[in-house]
Motif scaffolding. Sequence first.
Motif, PDB file in Angstrom:
ATOM      1  N   ASN A  50      -8.214   7.401   2.361  1.00  0.00           N
ATOM      2  CA  ASN A  50      -8.214   6.607   1.134  1.00  0.00           C
ATOM      3  C   ASN A  50      -9.621   6.206   0.733  1.00  0.00           C
ATOM      4  O   ASN A  50      -9.798   5.517  -0.271  1.00  0.00           O
ATOM      5  N   ARG A  54      -9.133   6.911  -3.247  1.00  0.00           N
ATOM      6  CA  ARG A  54      -7.800   6.538  -2.753  1.00  0.00           C
ATOM      7  C   ARG A  54      -6.812   7.707  -2.870  1.00  0.00           C
ATOM      8  O   ARG A  54      -5.705   7.584  -3.393  1.00  0.00           O
ATOM      9  N   SER A  57      -3.296   7.191  -1.211  1.00  0.00           N
ATOM     10  CA  SER A  57      -2.326   6.449  -2.025  1.00  0.00           C
ATOM     11  C   SER A  57      -1.844   7.291  -3.200  1.00  0.00           C
ATOM     12  O   SER A  57      -0.672   7.218  -3.584  1.00  0.00           O
ATOM     13  N   SER A 233      -6.944   1.259  -7.299  1.00  0.00           N
ATOM     14  CA  SER A 233      -5.863   0.384  -6.833  1.00  0.00           C
ATOM     15  C   SER A 233      -6.369  -0.756  -5.957  1.00  0.00           C
ATOM     16  O   SER A 233      -5.565  -1.408  -5.282  1.00  0.00           O
ATOM     17  N   ALA A 234      -7.661  -1.017  -5.965  1.00  0.00           N
ATOM     18  CA  ALA A 234      -8.221  -2.025  -5.061  1.00  0.00           C
ATOM     19  C   ALA A 234      -7.614  -3.400  -5.312  1.00  0.00           C
ATOM     20  O   ALA A 234      -7.250  -4.118  -4.379  1.00  0.00           O
ATOM     21  N   ARG A 236      -4.718  -4.093  -6.766  1.00  0.00           N
ATOM     22  CA  ARG A 236      -3.308  -4.044  -6.374  1.00  0.00           C
ATOM     23  C   ARG A 236      -3.169  -4.227  -4.867  1.00  0.00           C
ATOM     24  O   ARG A 236      -2.323  -4.999  -4.385  1.00  0.00           O
ATOM     25  N   ASP A 237      -4.021  -3.532  -4.104  1.00  0.00           N
ATOM     26  CA  ASP A 237      -3.961  -3.614  -2.654  1.00  0.00           C
ATOM     27  C   ASP A 237      -4.296  -5.017  -2.160  1.00  0.00           C
ATOM     28  O   ASP A 237      -3.665  -5.535  -1.235  1.00  0.00           O
ATOM     29  N   GLU A 238      -5.292  -5.646  -2.777  1.00  0.00           N
ATOM     30  CA  GLU A 238      -5.669  -7.000  -2.384  1.00  0.00           C
ATOM     31  C   GLU A 238      -4.531  -7.981  -2.669  1.00  0.00           C
ATOM     32  O   GLU A 238      -4.206  -8.855  -1.850  1.00  0.00           O
ATOM     33  N   GLY A 263       3.503   0.272  -7.158  1.00  0.00           N
ATOM     34  CA  GLY A 263       3.320   1.201  -6.061  1.00  0.00           C
ATOM     35  C   GLY A 263       4.670   1.578  -5.484  1.00  0.00           C
ATOM     36  O   GLY A 263       5.655   0.838  -5.613  1.00  0.00           O
ATOM     37  N   ASP A 267       3.483   4.330  -0.478  1.00  0.00           N
ATOM     38  CA  ASP A 267       2.069   4.056  -0.719  1.00  0.00           C
ATOM     39  C   ASP A 267       1.559   3.066   0.323  1.00  0.00           C
ATOM     40  O   ASP A 267       2.049   1.944   0.436  1.00  0.00           O
ATOM     41  N   ARG A 268       0.538   3.475   1.065  1.00  0.00           N
ATOM     42  CA  ARG A 268      -0.004   2.614   2.119  1.00  0.00           C
ATOM     43  C   ARG A 268      -0.593   1.317   1.568  1.00  0.00           C
ATOM     44  O   ARG A 268      -0.766   0.347   2.315  1.00  0.00           O
ATOM     45  N   GLY A 269      -0.881   1.283   0.263  1.00  0.00           N
ATOM     46  CA  GLY A 269      -1.382   0.053  -0.332  1.00  0.00           C
ATOM     47  C   GLY A 269      -0.383  -1.079  -0.275  1.00  0.00           C
ATOM     48  O   GLY A 269      -0.759  -2.253  -0.343  1.00  0.00           O
TER      49      GLY A 269
END
Length: 330
Positions: A50, A54, A57, A233-234, A236-238, A263, A267-269
């Motif tokens: 990623n 990414r 994802s 997607s940073a 979104r992941d946070e 997601g 999705d690993r996020g």
Amino acid sequence: MSRWRAARRAPAVRAEGTGRRGSLWSRGRVLAALAVLTAALLLFHRAVPNSVGRLGSLLESFLPWLGLVTVVLLALSLLRRSATASITVLLPVVAWTAHFGGLLRPGAEPGACGLLVVQHNVGDDNTDPASTARALADTDPDLIALEELVAPALRDYEEVLAPDFPYHAVRGTVGIWSKHPLTGTRQVDIRPEGITGSWNRGLRTVVRTPHGDLAAYVAHLPSVRLGVTGLASARRDESAGLLGAAVAAEDLDRVLLLGDLNGTVDDRGLSPLTSRLDVPDSGFAFSFPAGFPLARIDQIMAASATVGPIRTLPATGSDHLPVAARVMLG
């Protein structure tokens, strides 16, 4: 001399089973290699890094569609009449079935203790919120979770849903309507760093069901964007990490999460959530975009409860499709 020259001009007789296009086993090697690659992506998608764009994802967002790639490879291997490719393509068939085959089963509907829940991003540009609210109410659910609630459309949702859902709570742009009493409602801070202004997209409340209390979370994670640099997607992941921490700190054992998480469950996020909560055991229910659904980014997850088969509902005025599932409070 003339006979010798004629012999030189005569084509050599090829051995049986050979030729320019190869034998049944030698041709189709490229297709076979693609089949092996497809199977590897299905089985080891977590190994795709990623760190750049990414890509991991991005792959996981559309992972089920590798089944369509497998069908194409199978068709091409049959047209090519390649035994090698035809046999090798069974690898992604088995890999896809192992990963997604269970979602094709009808699944068992929970019994009398189940709550029917509906999740829908209603769209902030929805031109007919009243019709959307009526369509959701007609499914006769116990709970309805909505995102992108904006004025003045919020008033329409409140007026239409009030007769059948006497209890509701709204925080920012997310809300929940219930047939059962709600208590202890509060905002959940899932704002990623760098976002300023009014941005309230998470709430937590306790639903007093006939089968015991249930902590219900409604959330709308930040959108992701696909560009030339990959998947952005940073944020979104946070936000998923903040929501996962809130769920981990929950006092009640039974937890229900409803929301537009931007997601898929692969999705690993979203791993801060999928590692703590169970997902539907049946159904694909692709929910976005409504015109041609490619992925389910509207989710129903639970802890200490079982989410039954998930399905989409008919389109509304939103760019998302509503999703519904029955949740067993075991």
